[in-house]
Design a protein around this motif. Structure first.
Motif, PDB file in Angstrom:
ATOM      1  N   UNK A 106       0.830  -1.237  -0.064  1.00 47.39           N
ATOM      2  CA  UNK A 106       0.057  -0.200   0.057  1.00 47.39           C
ATOM      3  C   UNK A 106       0.847   1.359   0.074  1.00 47.39           C
ATOM      4  N   UNK A 107       0.357   2.198   0.269  1.00 50.60           N
ATOM      5  CA  UNK A 107       0.711   3.675   0.198  1.00 50.60           C
ATOM      6  C   UNK A 107       0.997   4.478   1.406  1.00 50.60           C
ATOM      7  N   UNK A 108       1.053   3.625   2.395  1.00 50.56           N
ATOM      8  CA  UNK A 108       1.192   4.143   3.707  1.00 50.56           C
ATOM      9  C   UNK A 108       2.356   4.753   3.869  1.00 50.56           C
ATOM     10  N   UNK A 109       2.428   5.632   5.261  1.00 52.80           N
ATOM     11  CA  UNK A 109       3.565   6.140   5.659  1.00 52.80           C
ATOM     12  C   UNK A 109       4.136   5.838   7.033  1.00 52.80           C
ATOM     13  N   UNK A 110       5.175   6.132   7.477  1.00 51.59           N
ATOM     14  CA  UNK A 110       5.886   5.938   8.664  1.00 51.59           C
ATOM     15  C   UNK A 110       4.813   5.737   9.678  1.00 51.59           C
ATOM     16  N   UNK A 111       3.746   6.528   9.841  1.00 54.90           N
ATOM     17  CA  UNK A 111       2.939   7.002  11.006  1.00 54.90           C
ATOM     18  C   UNK A 111       1.699   5.820  10.557  1.00 54.90           C
ATOM     19  N   UNK A 112       1.383   5.610   9.595  1.00 56.68           N
ATOM     20  CA  UNK A 112       0.221   4.830   9.244  1.00 56.68           C
ATOM     21  C   UNK A 112       0.418   3.934   8.083  1.00 56.68           C
ATOM     22  N   UNK A 113       0.613   2.694   8.501  1.00 57.17           N
ATOM     23  CA  UNK A 113       0.739   1.782   7.105  1.00 57.17           C
ATOM     24  C   UNK A 113       0.245   0.370   7.187  1.00 57.17           C
ATOM     25  N   UNK A 114       0.388  -0.370   6.377  1.00 54.25           N
ATOM     26  CA  UNK A 114       0.020  -1.739   6.261  1.00 54.25           C
ATOM     27  C   UNK A 114       0.922  -2.747   5.719  1.00 54.25           C
ATOM     28  N   UNK A 136       2.102   4.425  14.345  1.00 55.41           N
ATOM     29  CA  UNK A 136       3.323   4.621  15.335  1.00 55.41           C
ATOM     30  C   UNK A 136       3.279   6.157  15.694  1.00 55.41           C
ATOM     31  N   UNK A 137       3.435   6.509  16.818  1.00 53.45           N
ATOM     32  CA  UNK A 137       3.432   7.693  17.584  1.00 53.45           C
ATOM     33  C   UNK A 137       4.445   7.769  18.616  1.00 53.45           C
ATOM     34  N   UNK A 138       4.961   9.115  19.013  1.00 56.15           N
ATOM     35  CA  UNK A 138       5.989   9.032  20.107  1.00 56.15           C
ATOM     36  C   UNK A 138       6.004  10.460  20.687  1.00 56.15           C
ATOM     37  N   UNK A 139       6.549  10.418  21.726  1.00 60.20           N
ATOM     38  CA  UNK A 139       6.703  11.723  22.818  1.00 60.20           C
ATOM     39  C   UNK A 139       8.013  11.974  23.085  1.00 60.20           C
TER      40      UNK A 139
END
Length: 245
Positions: A106-114, A136-139
């Motif tokens: 798919x065409x996802x990215x680092x934060x939201x992918x398959x 993926x998320x971070x602080x």
């Protein structure tokens, strides 16, 4: 990226249950009736096993014959190494039981992918496959990183030679420590097909221990050294890249 913790547990369960297929019973409940993953700090988690730097907890789930588990480990590996493993779509086959295929799509990215993965099962059990959405998320302030992996079975066409797992929820929480990284891994999976809850629940205590131990070893390999985490202006994680400085 890794897509495999969410299904490595079930793959090993299937491998061990072939001789007793005649005893299997099926739990068939609409996915809409399953609750979300329990909170990390819920008082309902019951400690089941502690070995070295790893603790395993379980909790019964409403409308399910299968327990959720929480694995907590103090890993002697920097968080950068672990994230280098996590962004590798092939790492499944390095440290998760029975993973024979894994790739991003798919065409996802680092934060939201398959991603798609397959667990090899011994005859006469049919191989299981998974289609997962990975967020993926971070602080930056605390250095914590969170990953959520959720089954999205309709994103790829099913194959007649494999059984699609349509309910699997996993949450990873990485926290840097003075000696490495604290990892909390939550998971609840509803395997398709006929499986006895008592057997799955017994195995789900031991398998995360083996997976955590393997992850720690793999993350210490040379190819996962020399990475750094990039943060965006809003404090969210941006990427995991080779440290060329």
């Amino acid at each position: 990226m890794t897509v495999t913790n969410a299904f490595g547990v079930m793959g090993t369960i299937f491998r061990l249950t072939g001789p007793v297929l005649a005893l299997f019973v099926s739990f068939s409940v609409s996915a809409n009736n399953y609750p979300p993953l329990p909170a990390e700090n819920s008082e309902q988690w019951a400690l089941q096993k502690e070995i070295d730097n790893i603790r395993i907890y379980t909790m019964d789930q409403q409308n399910s014959g299968f327990q959720a588990f929480k694995a907590v480990a103090e890993l002697n590996v920097p968080i950068e190494n672990l994230m280098a493993v996590m962004i590798n779509p092939k790492s499944c086959m390095e440290w998760v039981h029975n993973c024979i295929e894994s790739f991003a799509f798919g065409k996802g990215n680092f934060h939201d992918r398959y991603a798609y993965s397959v667990n090899n099962m011994p005859w006469p059990v049919t191989d299981r496959d998974y289609v997962l959405r990975i967020r993926t998320r971070g602080n930056q302030q605390t250095g914590e990183i969170f990953m959520d992996l959720n089954a999205t079975p309709g994103m790829r066409t099913e194959l007649s030679s494999r059984i699609r797992v349509d309910r699997s929820d996993t949450h990873y929480h990485f926290t840097p420590t003075d000696n490495g990284t604290r990892l909390v891994w939550l998971q609840h999976t509803e395997p398709n097909g006929a499986l006895p809850g008592w057997l799955v629940n017994n195995l789900v205590v031991d398998i995360p221990v083996k997976s955590m131990q393997a992850l720690e070893a793999v993350a210490q390999e040379e190819k996962y050294q020399g990475y750094r985490i990039e943060w965006s202006e809003d404090g969210n994680i941006k990427a995991v890249v080779p440290d060329n400085s």
